[in-house]
Scaffold this motif. Structure first.
Motif, PDB file in Angstrom:
ATOM      1  N   GLY A 173       8.629   5.345   3.395  1.00 49.68           N
ATOM      2  CA  GLY A 173       8.412   6.411   3.186  1.00 49.68           C
ATOM      3  C   GLY A 173       8.118   7.318   1.757  1.00 49.68           C
ATOM      4  O   GLY A 173       7.685   7.843   1.124  1.00 49.68           O
ATOM      5  N   ALA A 174       8.906   6.445   0.915  1.00 46.65           N
ATOM      6  CA  ALA A 174       9.666   7.317  -0.101  1.00 46.65           C
ATOM      7  C   ALA A 174       8.324   6.890  -1.651  1.00 46.65           C
ATOM      8  O   ALA A 174       8.532   7.278  -2.002  1.00 46.65           O
ATOM      9  CB  ALA A 174      11.014   5.937  -0.781  1.00 46.65           C
ATOM     10  N   PHE A 175       7.623   5.954  -1.224  1.00 48.53           N
ATOM     11  CA  PHE A 175       6.468   5.232  -2.115  1.00 48.53           C
ATOM     12  C   PHE A 175       5.252   6.264  -1.801  1.00 48.53           C
ATOM     13  O   PHE A 175       4.595   5.550  -1.718  1.00 48.53           O
ATOM     14  CB  PHE A 175       6.866   4.813  -2.316  1.00 48.53           C
ATOM     15  N   LEU A 176       5.966   7.626  -0.974  1.00 49.00           N
ATOM     16  CA  LEU A 176       4.509   8.625  -0.184  1.00 49.00           C
ATOM     17  C   LEU A 176       3.564   7.763   1.029  1.00 49.00           C
ATOM     18  O   LEU A 176       2.525   8.442   1.162  1.00 49.00           O
ATOM     19  CB  LEU A 176       3.517   8.853  -2.062  1.00 49.00           C
ATOM     20  N   PHE A 177       4.446   6.935   1.468  1.00 52.30           N
ATOM     21  CA  PHE A 177       3.160   5.892   2.783  1.00 52.30           C
ATOM     22  C   PHE A 177       4.528   7.088   3.859  1.00 52.30           C
ATOM     23  O   PHE A 177       4.741   6.324   3.904  1.00 52.30           O
ATOM     24  CB  PHE A 177       3.669   4.869   2.929  1.00 52.30           C
ATOM     25  N   ALA A 178       4.192   7.529   4.609  1.00 53.95           N
ATOM     26  CA  ALA A 178       3.500   8.108   5.774  1.00 53.95           C
ATOM     27  C   ALA A 178       3.038   8.336   6.951  1.00 53.95           C
ATOM     28  O   ALA A 178       2.492   7.604   6.718  1.00 53.95           O
ATOM     29  CB  ALA A 178       3.918   9.690   5.444  1.00 53.95           C
ATOM     30  N   GLY A 179       4.266   8.199   8.046  1.00 54.05           N
ATOM     31  CA  GLY A 179       3.676   8.408   9.533  1.00 54.05           C
ATOM     32  C   GLY A 179       2.283   7.082   9.720  1.00 54.05           C
ATOM     33  O   GLY A 179       3.594   5.857   9.630  1.00 54.05           O
ATOM     34  N   ASP A 180       1.551   7.175   9.903  1.00 51.56           N
ATOM     35  CA  ASP A 180       0.176   6.191  10.329  1.00 51.56           C
ATOM     36  C   ASP A 180      -0.124   5.359   9.188  1.00 51.56           C
ATOM     37  O   ASP A 180      -0.599   4.255   9.166  1.00 51.56           O
ATOM     38  CB  ASP A 180      -1.009   6.116  11.096  1.00 51.56           C
ATOM     39  N   ASP A 181       0.580   5.631   8.528  1.00 49.86           N
ATOM     40  CA  ASP A 181      -0.131   5.137   6.512  1.00 49.86           C
ATOM     41  C   ASP A 181       0.529   3.836   6.725  1.00 49.86           C
ATOM     42  O   ASP A 181      -0.094   2.895   5.855  1.00 49.86           O
ATOM     43  CB  ASP A 181       0.127   5.759   5.431  1.00 49.86           C
ATOM     44  N   ILE A 182       1.465   3.296   7.402  1.00 49.85           N
ATOM     45  CA  ILE A 182       2.480   1.620   7.044  1.00 49.85           C
ATOM     46  C   ILE A 182       1.146   1.217   7.879  1.00 49.85           C
ATOM     47  O   ILE A 182       1.304   0.043   7.359  1.00 49.85           O
ATOM     48  CB  ILE A 182       3.594   2.120   7.151  1.00 49.85           C
TER      49      ILE A 182
END
Length: 596
Positions: free
Chosen positions: A424-433
């Protein structure tokens, strides 16, 4: 000269642009910015006519020429030498030159007035098109971009993708289009070439649109910033630094207007609800309802800025000395990289290794990592744990893994919540992971590799061009991580803003030796400029000190001899010219004597 009027463009099920407008004028130097995925490269392709918009119009001046440097040009291949590839920019001049050569070949076997007239006309046109200087222009541009004179005759196929990109950049710039569009031009340039390109673009007479994440480069080249955010294009006058200040002020004013309007709406709704049920006040309530319906709503400020809270924890404290190097020699065949050079890295050093490509920066990093052999000695300090980041690390990511799995395999002891927080800190939020690595862009893969580096808990980082392909938000994240990092690192980068923000020492390679400046980049650059000024002043003084030998005053006889010799030489030249002209006169008289 070009305008986008209420354009809408959908890609992958979402609108990148929705009723967006933009006016581009002659001579403007524009920096096109925005987070990764907002549509910067897409917008350039729309302007270039490669993509069709869903609605709206793109209006261009008739015969408007556009040059577009994009990342796809890396795949361009040719057996021609790079000078010939660059000179393809002069298509009309090259075609005319071939026609002139063909006429000259015919004149060797046949003579006619028509051929002579045609040759004269084409040579005159070729001169008007500056055809006789096109090779010089191409050579000057290629050498400015870092190629040696010997390189110019080497085929394009021998060069790597980054060097091919420079050739294509030279070709496009030689065309001198009305609009020059450059998509991340500094990604494959070293610092001297970036500085050379800055000067070239500053003096360029046409319109320039640059997509770049290099703040210093934008500050030195553009006078307008066009920001893509939330499907719209917002224009700010000034360079990037001015944009940062102006945007903060605009956002503050807009947020204040939004909050005031929201307060006004609440008050009106409260009055409407109070008086709606009363017959005597119903008319007034309806009037206020209509007034609210007609009210032009101020939008709340939406922000792309991500507030991060990442801590790069080290596993163990190392000793005072991190690395010691004694280099006798490092060469690749006849190419010497380093010789008779010593270097020491101590705990707390934040070193930026800068300079031109080909000097051995990446080689030196691999030597420090212990993966590049050399003649000499490398001594690791006590408790030193290394982590090496380079572009090939992106290739080592498992393309079939999703993001959370990739991190979990690398750091099985970490809790899933911590891994999610890091992503999340590297801008991958929610379903992005849950995205597969194979569908990520270059910048997104770089962020995953950087997240893995943090999980390594290393106390000595070796970083080779970590900001390549990162957008400005991601670069800021990396800056914050490295500023807070309690360990030691050495980084190769051509991003001067990044280097200035994170380094407390500057290294460079000069005459096969490692040089060091004990300060940040601004201090180093100031000291370098002062040294250059001192060298220039010293050279000027040295020139002034050189005494000219007293000229010998010639005697009267010597002067007469020189004058006579000069006149004799001139007389002989004139006699030769007269003889030549008499021959031509006789030939013309013979031609005139013919009945035809």
């Amino acid at each position: 000269m070009l305008s986008l009027n209420n354009i809408s463009f959908e890609f992958g099920g979402r609108y990148l642009f929705e009723e967006a407008s933009w006016q581009i004028n002659p001579g403007e130097k524009i920096g096109l910015i925005g987070a990764n995925g907002t549509g910067k490269s897409t917008l350039l392709r729309i302007i270039n006519g490669e993509y069709s918009i869903e609605s709206g119009t793109v209006s261009k001046l008739k015969n408007l020429s556009i040059g577009f440097l994009n990342q796809d040009l890396l795949s361009y291949d040719s057996e021609k030498n790079i000078l010939d590839v660059a000179m393809e920019a002069f298509e009309k001049q090259l075609q005319l030159h071939e026609e002139i050569e063909a006429i000259l070949a015919r004149l060797e076997h046949e003579h006619s007035d028509d051929l002579l007239h045609a040759l004269h006309d084409k040579q005159t046109l070729y001169e008007q098109m500056d055809g006789y200087s096109i090779q010089y222009k191409a050579e000057e541009l290629l050498e400015g971009l870092g190629f040696s004179t010997a390189d110019l005759k080497r085929p394009l196929t021998e060069f790597s993708g980054g060097w091919r990109m420079r050739v294509m950049l030279a070709k496009i710039m030689l065309q001198k289009p009305d609009i020059l569009m450059l998509d991340e031009p500094t990604n494959h340039l070293d610092l001297p070439s970036i500085q050379w390109l800055e000067k070239y673009l500053h003096d360029y007479e046409g319109t320039v649109i640059i997509v770049s994440h290099d703040r210093y480069f934008l500050d030195n080249t553009v006078d307008i910033i066009a920001e893509i955010a939330f499907g719209k294009i917002t224009v700010y006058p000034g360079n990037y630094s001015y944009y940062v200040e102006e945007k903060a002020l605009r956002d503050e004013l807009q947020q204040s207007r939004f909050e005031n309007q929201q307060q006004y709406i609440k008050e009106q709704e409260k009055l409407i609800n109070r008086f709606r049920a009363k017959a005597s006040k119903a008319k007034m309530a309806q009037s206020r309802i209509k007034k609210l319906d007609r009210l032009e709503r101020v939008e709340e400020v939406q922000s792309n800025n991500t507030h991060i809270n990442i801590r790069f924890e080290i596993g163990q404290q190392p000793g005072k000395v991190i690395e010691k190097m004694h280099i006798k020699e490092k060469s690749y065949g006849a190419l010497k990289i380093l010789e008779s050079s010593d270097a020491e890295i101590v705990r707390g050093d934040k070193i930026a290794l800068i300079g031109a490509n080909g000097k051995g920066k990446s080689t030196l990093l691999r030597m420090l990592n212990g993966t590049e052999p050399f003649d000499g000695k490398l001594e690791d300090g006590y408790n030193v744990v290394k982590s090496f980041y380079a572009q090939h690390q992106l290739e080592s990511l498992n393309l079939d893994n999703n993001l959370i799995t990739e991190l979990a395999i690398f750091a099985p002891a970490e809790k899933e919540g911590n891994l999610r927080g890091l992503l999340g800190a590297f801008l991958f939020a929610g379903d992005d992971i849950m995205k597969k690595i194979k569908v990520l862009s270059g910048g997104e893969k770089a962020r995953v590799a950087l997240a893995k580096m943090i999980l390594s808990r290393a106390n000595f980082l070796i970083l080779d061009e970590p900001t390549n392909h990162l957008d400005m938000t991601s670069v800021n994240i990396l800056i914050k991580v490295l500023q807070d990092f309690e360990g030691t690192f050495i980084v190769v980068s051509h991003d001067r803003y990044f280097v200035d923000a994170i380094a407390n020492k500057i290294w460079w390679i000069e005459n096969h030796h490692i040089k060091e400046y004990p300060g940040d980049y601004k201090e180093y650059e100031y000291a370098r400029q002062q040294a250059l000024k001192q060298q220039k002043t010293a050279a000027q003084k040295q020139t002034q000190k050189v005494e000219k030998k007293p000229e010998k005053v010639p005697s009267k006889d010597e002067e007469e001899k020189k004058a006579k010799a000069k006149l004799t030489k001139k007389f002989q030249q004139l006699e030769g010219q007269i003889a030549t002209l008499n021959e031509k006169k006789s030939a013309l008289e013979k031609e005139l004597a013919k009945p035809k």
